[in-house]
Design a protein around this motif. Structure first.
Motif, short mmCIF file in Angstrom:
data_model
loop_
_atom_site.label_atom_id
_atom_site.label_comp_id
_atom_site.label_asym_id
_atom_site.label_seq_id
_atom_site.Cartn_x
_atom_site.Cartn_y
_atom_site.Cartn_z
N THR A 1 -12.17 -2.06 8.75
CA THR A 1 -11.75 -1.42 7.51
C THR A 1 -10.37 -0.84 7.77
OG1 THR A 1 -14.02 -0.86 6.89
CG2 THR A 1 -12.26 0.36 5.81
N VAL A 2 -9.43 -1.23 6.93
CA VAL A 2 -8.04 -0.82 7.06
C VAL A 2 -7.57 -0.32 5.69
CG1 VAL A 2 -7.55 -2.50 8.88
CG2 VAL A 2 -7.28 -3.17 6.48
N TYR A 3 -6.31 0.01 5.58
CA TYR A 3 -5.77 0.16 4.23
C TYR A 3 -4.53 -0.70 4.09
CZ TYR A 3 -1.98 3.69 5.17
OH TYR A 3 -0.86 4.36 5.58
N ALA A 4 -4.22 -1.06 2.86
CA ALA A 4 -3.11 -1.96 2.60
C ALA A 4 -2.33 -1.48 1.39
CB ALA A 4 -3.64 -3.38 2.36
N TYR A 5 -1.11 -1.96 1.29
CA TYR A 5 -0.26 -1.61 0.17
C TYR A 5 0.54 -2.83 -0.28
CZ TYR A 5 3.54 -1.40 3.64
OH TYR A 5 4.44 -1.71 4.62
N ASP A 6 1.13 -2.73 -1.47
CA ASP A 6 1.95 -3.80 -2.03
C ASP A 6 3.40 -3.53 -1.66
OD1 ASP A 6 3.48 -5.49 -3.68
OD2 ASP A 6 1.94 -5.51 -5.24
N THR A 7 3.99 -4.39 -0.84
CA THR A 7 5.36 -4.17 -0.35
C THR A 7 6.40 -4.22 -1.47
OG1 THR A 7 5.64 -6.52 0.15
CG2 THR A 7 4.81 -5.10 1.92
N SER A 8 6.06 -4.84 -2.58
CA SER A 8 7.01 -4.94 -3.69
C SER A 8 7.03 -3.68 -4.55
CB SER A 8 6.67 -6.15 -4.57
OG SER A 8 5.45 -5.95 -5.27
N LYS A 9 6.09 -2.77 -4.30
CA LYS A 9 5.98 -1.58 -5.15
C LYS A 9 6.23 -0.26 -4.41
CE LYS A 9 2.84 -3.91 -8.34
NZ LYS A 9 1.48 -4.01 -8.89
N ALA B 1 -5.81 -12.64 0.71
CA ALA B 1 -4.92 -12.49 -0.45
C ALA B 1 -3.48 -12.83 -0.08
CB ALA B 1 -5.01 -11.07 -0.99
N VAL B 2 -3.08 -12.49 1.14
CA VAL B 2 -1.72 -12.76 1.59
C VAL B 2 -1.49 -14.25 1.81
CG1 VAL B 2 -0.09 -12.45 3.51
CG2 VAL B 2 -1.35 -10.49 2.61
N LYS C 1 0.56 -5.68 2.69
CA LYS C 1 0.71 -5.44 4.13
C LYS C 1 -0.38 -4.48 4.58
CE LYS C 1 4.04 -4.17 7.73
NZ LYS C 1 3.82 -5.42 8.49
N ILE C 2 -0.95 -4.78 5.73
CA ILE C 2 -2.01 -3.93 6.31
C ILE C 2 -1.40 -2.85 7.18
CG2 ILE C 2 -3.87 -3.90 8.03
CD1 ILE C 2 -4.74 -6.64 7.01
N VAL C 3 -1.95 -1.65 7.07
CA VAL C 3 -1.65 -0.57 8.01
C VAL C 3 -2.86 -0.47 8.94
CG1 VAL C 3 -1.19 1.89 8.30
CG2 VAL C 3 -0.21 0.66 6.34
N TRP C 4 -2.64 -0.76 10.22
CA TRP C 4 -3.74 -0.85 11.17
C TRP C 4 -4.10 0.48 11.81
CZ3 TRP C 4 -6.63 -5.15 11.48
CH2 TRP C 4 -6.07 -6.35 11.04
N ASP C 5 -3.28 1.50 11.63
CA ASP C 5 -3.57 2.79 12.25
C ASP C 5 -4.94 3.30 11.82
OD1 ASP C 5 -2.79 5.19 13.75
OD2 ASP C 5 -2.81 6.18 11.80
#
Length: 351
Positions: A133-141, A241-242, A250-254
């Motif tokens: 379980t990670v979190y991700a964001y939209d690099t275009s936004k 999705a990518v 993009k995934i943030v793996w922290d």
């Protein structure tokens, strides 16, 4: 005499035909399987279900769910299991085995198991893969890229909605890490009333901005629709999705929270033998490597690593670059405490 010989031949032929028909009927058994659906089920079909059908003739009838044991417990009480094969999270696999909801698994059927990762085999189940379980964001936004779990909880620096699975699992762990608890101390802290209070207090800071999801496929969709600026998600769903949908995610793996996923045979299953044979088939090094072609989940067998394309290895949760500050979910903790924490979580949602 000729009549007797003729009758004998006819009888033998009939018996042979009957045995052939019975074998054909057995080979054509349809295995009822419940999974977490979406991209993972699609990958499982390509890597495991379709090859097994081609080899044995067994078909699969699939159903999706989002975990939990309520339906399986109801089947056990009714003594009428309608599932043969079930896809489980670790804490549910532990509880299901303890309660006799899933059958004991014959490890000898797997052959040598020396290269399985520690903890990837249990009395009742076999690990299907390693996921996070990670979190991700939209690099275009987002003009500024988030890089830590603290950023997920920082509404001032990163304003906007957050997508989260409607479950205390991982939410509680992330809240504590974002509040300064070291990953190695998370479960020691969460095992105390003060630790639980601390986690909920941290979640309170983003509660008005949370959009809850209940099925894995919803997380990348929320991101794609712009309903959230960041979302908790299963790493394989974002990777899918990518690579398949060409989304700029993009995934943030922290502080990724990783776990095994498990295959088990339901107790009293109508096609238990076929289901067990499927698990054996899906647990070879090559089968594990094949799954990684279709979704970015890691194999629980060391011998599968050499069979995976090197470029693909970088997308997996266990890649060194992604594995800098991980937390392995404590399945025993959740098996013991899920009911109490979930009850408080449900109350918290309505407050």
């Amino acid at each position: 005499m000729k009549t007797n010989i003729s009758l004998f031949r006819t009888t033998v032929a009939a018996c042979a035909l009957g045995l052939f028909a019975a074998a054909a009927a057995h080979a054509a058994d349809t295995i009822s399987v419940v999974t977490f659906g979406g991209a993972y089920e699609a990958a499982a079909k390509k890597a495991w279900f379709e090859p097994f059908t081609a080899k044995t003739g067994n078909q699969f009838a699939t159903e999706s769910y989002d975990g939990g044991l309520a339906k399986l417990q109801a089947m056990e009480q009714a003594k009428n299991p309608t599932w043969d094969l079930i896809d489980l999270e670790t804490n549910d696999a532990i509880t299901a085995c303890d309660e006799g909801l899933i059958a004991k698994f014959d490890r000898a059927s797997l052959g040598s198991t020396s290269d399985f990762l520690p903890g990837s085999l249990s009395d009742c189940a076999v690990a299907a893969m390693v996921w996070s379980t990670v979190y991700a964001y939209d690099t275009s936004k987002l003009k500024t890229a988030p890089s830590s779990i603290n950023d997920f909880f920082d509404l001032k620096k990163f304003p906007g909605k957050r997508g989260m699975r409607k479950s205390p699992k991982v939410a509680m762990e992330w809240a504590l890490i974002a509040d300064g608890v070291a990953p190695k101390d998370v479960y020691k802290t969460l095992g105390t009333p003060a630790g639980v209070d601390r986690a909920f207090k941290k979640l309170d800071t983003i509660k008005p901005s949370i959009v809850w999801w209940e099925a894995g496929a919803q997380a990348p969709q929320l991101l794609a629709d712009g309903a959230v600026v960041m979302t908790q998600a299963y790493n394989g769903r974002i990777d899918d999705a990518v690579h398949k949908d060409k989304k700029p995610f993009k995934i943030v793996w922290d502080a990724q929270v990783y776990d095994y996923e498990w295959w088990a045979v339901v107790s009293g299953a109508k096609h238990a033998d076929a289901a067990q044979k499927f698990i054996v088939s899906a647990s070879t090094p090559q089968a594990y490597a094949d799954l990684s072609k279709y979704i970015a989940y890691a194999p629980p067998r060391k011998n599968a690593i050499a069979l995976i394309d090197k470029a693909r290895l970088n997308d997996l949760p266990t890649a060194p670059e992604n594995f800098k500050r991980p937390l392995q979910i404590d399945a025993t903790f959740w098996a013991d405490n899920a009911d109490a924490i979930n009850k408080r979580f449900q109350n918290w949602l309505t407050q």
